[in-house]
Design an enzyme around this catalytic site. Sequence first.
Site, PDB file in Angstrom:
ATOM      1  N   GLY A  83      43.943  80.986  32.637  1.00 29.19           N
ATOM      2  CA  GLY A  83      42.626  81.316  31.541  1.00 29.19           C
ATOM      3  C   GLY A  83      41.744  80.064  32.276  1.00 29.19           C
ATOM      4  O   GLY A  83      40.296  80.591  32.118  1.00 29.19           O
ATOM      5  N   ASN A 165      40.694  79.985  19.378  1.00 31.58           N
ATOM      6  CA  ASN A 165      41.940  79.450  19.569  1.00 31.58           C
ATOM      7  C   ASN A 165      42.299  78.642  18.315  1.00 31.58           C
ATOM      8  O   ASN A 165      43.531  78.685  17.889  1.00 31.58           O
ATOM      9  CB  ASN A 165      42.166  78.937  20.739  1.00 31.58           C
ATOM     10  CG  ASN A 165      41.259  77.874  21.243  1.00 31.58           C
ATOM     11  OD1 ASN A 165      39.984  78.275  21.110  1.00 31.58           O
ATOM     12  ND2 ASN A 165      41.426  76.411  21.322  1.00 31.58           N
ATOM     13  N   GLN A 193      42.784  84.484  23.956  1.00 33.86           N
ATOM     14  CA  GLN A 193      43.442  84.486  22.568  1.00 33.86           C
ATOM     15  C   GLN A 193      43.553  85.985  22.055  1.00 33.86           C
ATOM     16  O   GLN A 193      44.547  86.193  21.065  1.00 33.86           O
ATOM     17  CB  GLN A 193      42.906  83.635  21.639  1.00 33.86           C
ATOM     18  CG  GLN A 193      43.074  82.027  21.966  1.00 33.86           C
ATOM     19  CD  GLN A 193      44.597  81.626  21.652  1.00 33.86           C
ATOM     20  OE1 GLN A 193      45.386  82.059  21.068  1.00 33.86           O
ATOM     21  NE2 GLN A 193      44.763  80.501  22.352  1.00 33.86           N
ATOM     22  N   SER A 213      44.957  85.241  29.977  1.00 35.84           N
ATOM     23  CA  SER A 213      46.060  84.347  30.743  1.00 35.84           C
ATOM     24  C   SER A 213      47.533  84.940  29.968  1.00 35.84           C
ATOM     25  O   SER A 213      47.350  85.387  28.862  1.00 35.84           O
ATOM     26  CB  SER A 213      45.776  83.007  29.925  1.00 35.84           C
ATOM     27  OG  SER A 213      46.967  82.053  30.142  1.00 35.84           O
ATOM     28  N   HIS A 215      50.438  83.222  29.815  1.00 37.96           N
ATOM     29  CA  HIS A 215      51.505  82.468  28.785  1.00 37.96           C
ATOM     30  C   HIS A 215      51.066  82.807  27.308  1.00 37.96           C
ATOM     31  O   HIS A 215      51.973  82.245  26.525  1.00 37.96           O
ATOM     32  CB  HIS A 215      51.346  81.250  29.237  1.00 37.96           C
ATOM     33  CG  HIS A 215      50.412  80.093  28.643  1.00 37.96           C
ATOM     34  ND1 HIS A 215      50.615  79.373  27.626  1.00 37.96           N
ATOM     35  CD2 HIS A 215      48.984  80.052  29.544  1.00 37.96           C
ATOM     36  CE1 HIS A 215      49.290  78.809  27.754  1.00 37.96           C
ATOM     37  NE2 HIS A 215      48.465  79.049  28.874  1.00 37.96           N
ATOM     38  N   THR A 251      47.924  82.597  48.814  1.00 36.26           N
ATOM     39  CA  THR A 251      48.853  83.522  48.714  1.00 36.26           C
ATOM     40  C   THR A 251      49.245  83.568  47.305  1.00 36.26           C
ATOM     41  O   THR A 251      49.154  82.679  46.310  1.00 36.26           O
ATOM     42  CB  THR A 251      49.946  83.161  49.556  1.00 36.26           C
ATOM     43  OG1 THR A 251      49.759  82.798  50.899  1.00 36.26           O
ATOM     44  CG2 THR A 251      51.256  83.864  49.283  1.00 36.26           C
ATOM     45  N   CYS A 340      45.454  71.532  24.022  1.00 37.96           N
ATOM     46  CA  CYS A 340      44.988  70.319  24.738  1.00 37.96           C
ATOM     47  C   CYS A 340      44.046  69.253  24.074  1.00 37.96           C
ATOM     48  O   CYS A 340      44.292  68.378  24.605  1.00 37.96           O
ATOM     49  CB  CYS A 340      44.118  71.184  25.795  1.00 37.96           C
ATOM     50  SG  CYS A 340      42.993  72.539  25.043  1.00 37.96           S
TER      51      CYS A 340
HETATM   52  C1  LIG Z   1      40.583  80.473  24.087  1.00 32.52           C
HETATM   53  C2  LIG Z   1      41.230  79.849  25.455  1.00 32.52           C
HETATM   54  N1  LIG Z   1      40.655  79.799  26.576  1.00 32.52           N
HETATM   55  C3  LIG Z   1      41.345  79.407  27.831  1.00 32.52           C
HETATM   56  C4  LIG Z   1      42.522  78.732  27.543  1.00 32.52           C
HETATM   57  C5  LIG Z   1      43.276  78.368  28.928  1.00 32.52           C
HETATM   58  O1  LIG Z   1      44.172  79.071  29.523  1.00 32.52           O
HETATM   59  P1  LIG Z   1      45.158  78.598  30.381  1.00 32.52           P
HETATM   60  O2  LIG Z   1      46.261  77.765  29.722  1.00 32.52           O
HETATM   61  O3  LIG Z   1      45.827  79.727  30.908  1.00 32.52           O
HETATM   62  O4  LIG Z   1      44.578  77.587  31.517  1.00 32.52           O
HETATM   63  C6  LIG Z   1      43.120  78.644  26.461  1.00 32.52           C
HETATM   64  C7  LIG Z   1      44.425  78.038  26.339  1.00 32.52           C
HETATM   65  O5  LIG Z   1      44.559  77.521  25.340  1.00 32.52           O
HETATM   66  C8  LIG Z   1      42.392  79.165  25.272  1.00 32.52           C
HETATM   67  O6  LIG Z   1      43.136  79.204  24.180  1.00 32.52           O
END
Ligand SMILES: Cc1ncc(COP(=O)(O)O)c(C=O)c1O
Length: 398
Positions: A83, A165, A193, A213, A215, A251, A340
């Site tokens: 993401g 998030n 999200q 994203s 994960h 790749t 994060c």
């Molecule tokens: C709203 C939002 N954007 C972007 C990201 C970043 O995504 P990624 O962890 O795949 O880099 C996150 C991850 O917590 C997110 O919650």
Amino acid sequence: MTDDNTISSSPQKQTIYLDHSATTPVDPGVADVVQQTMLENWGNPSSKYQVGNAAKVVLQKAREQVAGLINAPAADLFFTSGGTEADNLAIIGTMHAARSDGRGDHFITDAIEHSAVLHAAEALEREGFRITILPVNEGGFVEADSLRNAITDDTALISIMQVNNEIGSIQPLDKLVALAKEHDVLFHTDAVQGYGKIPLDVDTLPVDLVSMSSHKIYGPKGVGALYVRDGVKIAARQFGGGQEQGLRTGTENMPGIAGFGAAAELCAQKMVSDAERINALRIQFMEWIGEEVGGDLILNGSPENRIYLNLNLRFPGVEAESLLLALDLDGIAVSTGSACSSGSTKPSHVLSAIGLSDEEAHSSLRLTLGRSSDEENLKYAASCIGKHVKRLREMAAW
Ligand SMILES: Cc1ncc(COP(=O)(O)O)c(C=O)c1O
């Protein structure tokens, strides 16, 4: 997964995982697809012989699965490393293309975006672009009037997330995108999200760019995607052999991409049933927590237009970081903010933006439910929360 639906991990045997907005456990069926791609379909999709062609088939299937979930043509879907990269590519790439075409150098976003968007905006500002950060109201929503007032003749791009998030607010994208289109401005949404959890249809919502994203939807980490509406110009951020139509060369991460596709397919099947089940559980969970702590708790953000899996709760008089650590010892994983920004002592920028004081922000806990949540583990989590909240309040009263 274990039989009782909890997640086993080392060093702890079992975790009641309540941080699905940070990441999700990989679905076992998805993990099988990842492994199968590594062991059986290891070719380079750019190669012109059979092993390469087989990989190309896997790549195309995943592109269709991931794009299908937002009703986008597969050809408009570009795989990235996640993401964060999708957000950066969308924002910095679009603004650079706009500047070189003379379409303006003004970028608009809002105060509760993920740092992947806000830090990309700061990077643009250092390059001389003009940035506007819109406020949000106490529910965590961008108001149409504030967006309308911010748009100028040189606005090239607006970026407003689909779902927040931390507090789960679902932005009124219909209204906001319509406003952008009235002024002929491109619109990006960070759907990391919301993707796979609530519907987003690029056929009916005229959004230009969408970040996703893997994960967050029970797929592998380190893979994501950017949807780019046909005709939207983006300047590439990296250069090489020309994969992903030259927009994101290198790749392809084939095991990750195949897993992302399988996870997206599963979301397409489970979106409605997951939403119904998890929403009902979340409502019960909040009631159980209320009973356990004696009612003194506040839901941060809005009860309406909120993603069904999110609770962001404030326990007045409790230091949330201490609560998090105590719950961890009980085998319960929760968060005090986005993954994060956890570990930082600064209050969450999202909670500050909806008007919370530093003290209120520091007494807030994010609980995000998912497929592994069930009545039994949530009841247990609620009783542990109650026990620790009472104890921490007693200690604070000394
Ligand atoms: C709203 C939002 N954007 C972007 C990201 C970043 O995504 P990624 O962890 O795949 O880099 C996150 C991850 O917590 C997110 O919650």
